[in-house]
Each structure stands twice: as C-alpha cells, then as structure tokens.
Write a protein that holds these residues in place. Structure first.
Motif, PDB file in Angstrom:
ATOM      1  N   ARG A 247       0.807  -1.215   0.000  1.00  0.00           N
ATOM      2  CA  ARG A 247       0.000   0.000   0.000  1.00  0.00           C
ATOM      3  C   ARG A 247       0.837   1.261   0.000  1.00  0.00           C
ATOM      4  O   ARG A 247       0.375   2.316  -0.425  1.00  0.00           O
ATOM      5  CB  ARG A 247      -0.946  -0.011   1.208  1.00  0.00           C
ATOM      6  CG  ARG A 247      -2.103  -0.984   1.044  1.00  0.00           C
ATOM      7  CD  ARG A 247      -3.180  -0.711   2.067  1.00  0.00           C
ATOM      8  NE  ARG A 247      -2.773  -1.094   3.402  1.00  0.00           N
ATOM      9  CZ  ARG A 247      -3.027  -2.265   3.948  1.00  0.00           C
ATOM     10  NH1 ARG A 247      -3.657  -3.183   3.265  1.00  0.00           N
ATOM     11  NH2 ARG A 247      -2.641  -2.537   5.180  1.00  0.00           N
ATOM     12  N   VAL A 248       2.086   1.211   0.459  1.00  0.00           N
ATOM     13  CA  VAL A 248       2.911   2.410   0.423  1.00  0.00           C
ATOM     14  C   VAL A 248       3.177   2.849  -1.006  1.00  0.00           C
ATOM     15  O   VAL A 248       3.539   3.984  -1.257  1.00  0.00           O
ATOM     16  CB  VAL A 248       4.259   2.187   1.144  1.00  0.00           C
ATOM     17  CG1 VAL A 248       4.054   2.028   2.620  1.00  0.00           C
ATOM     18  CG2 VAL A 248       4.993   0.992   0.572  1.00  0.00           C
ATOM     19  N   LEU A 249       3.013   1.930  -1.971  1.00  0.00           N
ATOM     20  CA  LEU A 249       3.248   2.273  -3.366  1.00  0.00           C
ATOM     21  C   LEU A 249       1.953   2.537  -4.120  1.00  0.00           C
ATOM     22  O   LEU A 249       1.973   2.817  -5.301  1.00  0.00           O
ATOM     23  CB  LEU A 249       4.001   1.125  -4.065  1.00  0.00           C
ATOM     24  CG  LEU A 249       5.393   0.798  -3.525  1.00  0.00           C
ATOM     25  CD1 LEU A 249       5.991  -0.348  -4.319  1.00  0.00           C
ATOM     26  CD2 LEU A 249       6.299   2.006  -3.570  1.00  0.00           C
ATOM     27  N   ALA A 250       0.827   2.453  -3.446  1.00  0.00           N
ATOM     28  CA  ALA A 250      -0.448   2.523  -4.152  1.00  0.00           C
ATOM     29  C   ALA A 250      -0.628   3.839  -4.888  1.00  0.00           C
ATOM     30  O   ALA A 250      -1.158   3.881  -5.993  1.00  0.00           O
ATOM     31  CB  ALA A 250      -1.596   2.306  -3.165  1.00  0.00           C
ATOM     32  N   ASP A 251      -0.199   4.951  -4.280  1.00  0.00           N
ATOM     33  CA  ASP A 251      -0.374   6.232  -4.940  1.00  0.00           C
ATOM     34  C   ASP A 251       0.504   6.355  -6.177  1.00  0.00           C
ATOM     35  O   ASP A 251       0.162   7.027  -7.133  1.00  0.00           O
ATOM     36  CB  ASP A 251      -0.048   7.370  -3.964  1.00  0.00           C
ATOM     37  CG  ASP A 251      -1.080   7.468  -2.852  1.00  0.00           C
ATOM     38  OD1 ASP A 251      -2.208   6.980  -3.056  1.00  0.00           O
ATOM     39  OD2 ASP A 251      -0.747   8.017  -1.789  1.00  0.00           O
ATOM     40  N   ALA A 252       1.687   5.696  -6.134  1.00  0.00           N
ATOM     41  CA  ALA A 252       2.585   5.782  -7.281  1.00  0.00           C
ATOM     42  C   ALA A 252       2.063   4.978  -8.466  1.00  0.00           C
ATOM     43  O   ALA A 252       2.278   5.341  -9.611  1.00  0.00           O
ATOM     44  CB  ALA A 252       3.973   5.289  -6.893  1.00  0.00           C
ATOM     45  N   LEU A 253       1.381   3.853  -8.177  1.00  0.00           N
ATOM     46  CA  LEU A 253       0.869   3.016  -9.252  1.00  0.00           C
ATOM     47  C   LEU A 253      -0.434   3.618  -9.761  1.00  0.00           C
ATOM     48  O   LEU A 253      -1.528   3.136  -9.484  1.00  0.00           O
ATOM     49  CB  LEU A 253       0.665   1.584  -8.753  1.00  0.00           C
ATOM     50  CG  LEU A 253       1.937   0.881  -8.284  1.00  0.00           C
ATOM     51  CD1 LEU A 253       1.610  -0.486  -7.727  1.00  0.00           C
ATOM     52  CD2 LEU A 253       2.936   0.754  -9.416  1.00  0.00           C
ATOM     53  N   ASN A 254      -0.290   4.720 -10.523  1.00  0.00           N
ATOM     54  CA  ASN A 254      -1.449   5.522 -10.892  1.00  0.00           C
ATOM     55  C   ASN A 254      -1.974   5.218 -12.277  1.00  0.00           C
ATOM     56  O   ASN A 254      -2.823   5.933 -12.786  1.00  0.00           O
ATOM     57  CB  ASN A 254      -1.087   7.012 -10.811  1.00  0.00           C
ATOM     58  CG  ASN A 254       0.040   7.375 -11.790  1.00  0.00           C
ATOM     59  OD1 ASN A 254       0.667   6.495 -12.367  1.00  0.00           O
ATOM     60  ND2 ASN A 254       0.282   8.656 -11.954  1.00  0.00           N
ATOM     61  N   ALA A 255      -1.463   4.165 -12.917  1.00  0.00           N
ATOM     62  CA  ALA A 255      -1.879   3.853 -14.282  1.00  0.00           C
ATOM     63  C   ALA A 255      -2.462   2.448 -14.335  1.00  0.00           C
ATOM     64  O   ALA A 255      -2.044   1.557 -13.599  1.00  0.00           O
ATOM     65  CB  ALA A 255      -0.691   3.962 -15.232  1.00  0.00           C
ATOM     66  N   GLN A 256      -3.444   2.281 -15.217  1.00  0.00           N
ATOM     67  CA  GLN A 256      -4.028   0.965 -15.435  1.00  0.00           C
ATOM     68  C   GLN A 256      -4.056   0.667 -16.927  1.00  0.00           C
ATOM     69  O   GLN A 256      -4.292   1.561 -17.747  1.00  0.00           O
ATOM     70  CB  GLN A 256      -5.455   0.892 -14.882  1.00  0.00           C
ATOM     71  CG  GLN A 256      -5.538   0.911 -13.366  1.00  0.00           C
ATOM     72  CD  GLN A 256      -6.972   0.801 -12.873  1.00  0.00           C
ATOM     73  OE1 GLN A 256      -7.881   1.412 -13.424  1.00  0.00           O
ATOM     74  NE2 GLN A 256      -7.182   0.012 -11.822  1.00  0.00           N
ATOM     75  N   VAL A 257      -3.802  -0.604 -17.253  1.00  0.00           N
ATOM     76  CA  VAL A 257      -3.925  -1.090 -18.622  1.00  0.00           C
ATOM     77  C   VAL A 257      -5.050  -2.116 -18.629  1.00  0.00           C
ATOM     78  O   VAL A 257      -4.976  -3.136 -17.932  1.00  0.00           O
ATOM     79  CB  VAL A 257      -2.619  -1.728 -19.123  1.00  0.00           C
ATOM     80  CG1 VAL A 257      -2.774  -2.173 -20.575  1.00  0.00           C
ATOM     81  CG2 VAL A 257      -1.455  -0.754 -18.986  1.00  0.00           C
ATOM     82  N   LEU A 258      -6.101  -1.831 -19.391  1.00  0.00           N
ATOM     83  CA  LEU A 258      -7.249  -2.716 -19.485  1.00  0.00           C
ATOM     84  C   LEU A 258      -7.229  -3.457 -20.820  1.00  0.00           C
ATOM     85  O   LEU A 258      -6.523  -3.050 -21.757  1.00  0.00           O
ATOM     86  CB  LEU A 258      -8.555  -1.929 -19.371  1.00  0.00           C
ATOM     87  CG  LEU A 258      -9.012  -1.480 -17.971  1.00  0.00           C
ATOM     88  CD1 LEU A 258      -8.040  -0.462 -17.370  1.00  0.00           C
ATOM     89  CD2 LEU A 258     -10.407  -0.868 -18.037  1.00  0.00           C
ATOM     90  N   ASN A 259      -8.000  -4.528 -20.923  1.00  0.00           N
ATOM     91  CA  ASN A 259      -8.132  -5.200 -22.211  1.00  0.00           C
ATOM     92  C   ASN A 259      -8.810  -4.269 -23.210  1.00  0.00           C
ATOM     93  O   ASN A 259      -9.315  -3.202 -22.843  1.00  0.00           O
ATOM     94  CB  ASN A 259      -8.894  -6.524 -22.066  1.00  0.00           C
ATOM     95  CG  ASN A 259     -10.276  -6.342 -21.447  1.00  0.00           C
ATOM     96  OD1 ASN A 259     -10.871  -5.271 -21.504  1.00  0.00           O
ATOM     97  ND2 ASN A 259     -10.792  -7.404 -20.842  1.00  0.00           N
TER      98      ASN A 259
END
Length: 320
Positions: A247-259
C-alpha cells in the motif's frame, strides 16, 4: 552443487497470516491463455509471539511439464493429475552452444516427456514441447513450466492448454511472488489479482535468497541477497538491495492497462501523463501484455483511451 532460490517470510503483523507463493507466468508462443498455479501455501504466526519464519526453497533448474486435465482450468481448483516433467535447458543466444532445449510429449500408452535434445527453432531463452496428435474432445492436457522444491515436490507453475500436433515454446521468468491468502500447491490462481501489492522476489539479477517481511500495516519489505565474498575471504550471503511493496506504493501506481474492451484490468503501473504516446513503468503484469495489441490505458479508475502497445521491455511499456 545444486543452486537454489530461498524465500524466507517473517510475519510482523499481530495475527496469524496465510501466505502463498507463485511465479510470474512464462511467455508462450502463439498467445494462448496462460494459467498460474500456486507453488506453496502455509500459515505463519506473528514473529513477535512465536519466533517462526516460513521458508520455501526451490531448485534453480528449468523443467518442462505436462499434466492431464480433469476439467478446464478454474481458479481455486486443482489444475490436473498424472503429471510428467523433464529437466530442460533454455535455447542459447545466437552463436551460443547447442542445448537440450526440446522434449517430445507422448499421450499413449501413458502421458510422458522424452529426454530433451537440441533442435533449431526455439527462440533464445525458451524451451520447446512438441505435442503429439490427440483428440481434444476426448482428453485435454496442460503443458508449460514446472518448479521443483527442495523436498522434491514438482508443481506445474504456469501452463497453457496444449494443442495437438504443435510446437509449444515457453520462455520462463524467474520472478516469484508472496501474497497473503490460501492457495494450496497445484491450485489454479488469478495471477493478475494476486500479484497486486504482493512481495516480489526477482531472481533475474542473480539474487538467490530473499528475506521477506510482512509488515504490520500490510506492506512488504524484501531484502535481496546474493552469494559474495566476505571480508575474511569466505563466501556468504550479502544483502544487495531492499525493496518495499504494497500500500505504500499505491499512490505511485497511478496507471491501469485494461483489455481492448475495457472490461478488465491486465496490469497497473506508473505514468507521468496519459498523452499518447505514453510510457508506463513498474508494470506489475508485463507477461499479460503483448506488443502490437490494442488496450485501454488511463489513470486508476479512468477515464481510459484506446492505445496500441508499441514497445515492451521488462516492466516498461509504450502505448501509442
């Protein structure tokens, strides 16, 4: 001397936790659906009250594996029965030595794999399983990459449904994950969901031991260790780097790749902006992506836009 990969897990939470271990799926030729099995699962008491440390050790050897399906692969269910495995080598880079990179699968009179031998054709870093002619209406088989624990147990780590009379090329990735939850060894699991906020033990750079701590706030700390020469001249384990996950990295992982349809998240990552072309780093599931395929990309929760993956290197992808 056998080379091993060891993952030591310490539970620094205040309660009993169940942990399971799994491997990043290999890349398979032809783009079939890839399934992942759990490698090991065990409950662990808090270290503060028990002093317990959970250790999972596997042999650093590539194995080709096949298995008879009892039903189509389903998350939470065993992947199959009656398995066969063979230790196998990966194909060398151009100009390298010939390796025993290919094994032939048999289904009659019983399921098996031949002793590997060299063939031309498999890509560098991969091995090949040659499947025989069989009727998939009557029987189906899983084929892929297997892992052997130090106790001798063999698990089909990740696999595809084998197609008859074909060449299946498999390029394994020696990256392992630890997550909370219960999936017994040999049980199909959802790699995409389970790998989010999991501890990552990447053996690719040569690390052989990982000291993983599950912290009280639900995050992870991973100390990457490698055998090196100590000050006294002897060989020993030396800490080379420390990573934090969760969770400490949750804000950094701000991108999503969807199908392409936008109905499911394939990978998360980090992006500075979403003006195409955009580069997404720290992809948590690069094995689920393919170059020249269409996806939906955008910030977590949207809005998303259609984009083609035009480059993929490690955990970094470019979308245009």
């Amino acid at each position: 001397m056998t080379t091993t990969i060891t993952i030591n897990v310490t539970n620094n939470s205040n309660s009993l936790q169940n942990f399971f271990f799994f491997q990043q799926p290999a890349s398979y030729s032809g783009g079939p659906q890839v399934y992942t099995n759990s490698l090991y699962s065990q409950a662990l008491l808090p270290y503060s009250t028990s002093g317990a440390v959970l250790t999972f050790t596997m042999i650093l050897q590539y194995y080709a594996g096949v298995q008879q399906q009892v039903a189509p692969p389903e998350v939470g269910q065993p992947s199959g029965q009656l398995a066969a495995i063979q230790a196998i080598n990966l194909t060398s880079a151009a100009g390298g030595p010939q390796t025993n990179n290919t094994t032939n699968m048999t289904v009659s009179p019983s399921l098996g794999l031949s002793v590997p031998a060299w063939t031309a054709g498999p890509q560098s870093g991969s091995f090949r399983i040659v499947t025989p002619t069989f009727n998939p209406v009557l029987a189906n088989y899983n084929a892929g990459s297997a892992v052997q624990s130090l106790s001798g147990a063999i698990t089909l780590s990740n696999f595809v449904t084998a197609q008859p009379t074909s060449n299946l090329d498999c390029q394994p990735v020696i990256k392992f994950y630890v997550q909370t939850g219960t999936y017994t060894a040999g049980t199909v699991m959802n790699f995409t969901n389970s790998s989010i906020n999991a501890a990552i033990c990447d053996a690719t750079p040569g690390f052989t031991t990982f000291n993983v701590t599950y912290n009280i706030d639900g995050t992870w700390t991973v100390k990457n260790m490698a055998v090196s020469q100590l000050a006294n001249g002897a060989l020993g384990l030396v800490e080379r780097s420390v990573n934090s996950f969760g969770r400490v990295l949750a804000d950094a992982l701000n991108a999503q790749v969807l199908n392409e349809a936008g109905t499911g998240v394939i990978s998360t990552g980090t992006a500075g902006n979403f003006n195409l072309p955009t580069t997404i780093t720290n992809l948590n599931n690069p094995g689920g992506l393919a170059v020249f395929k269409e996806y939906q990309v955008g910030p977590t929760g949207g809005p998303y836009k259609g984009a083609m993956c035009t480059a993929l290197a490690g955990t970094t992808g470019t979308f245009s």
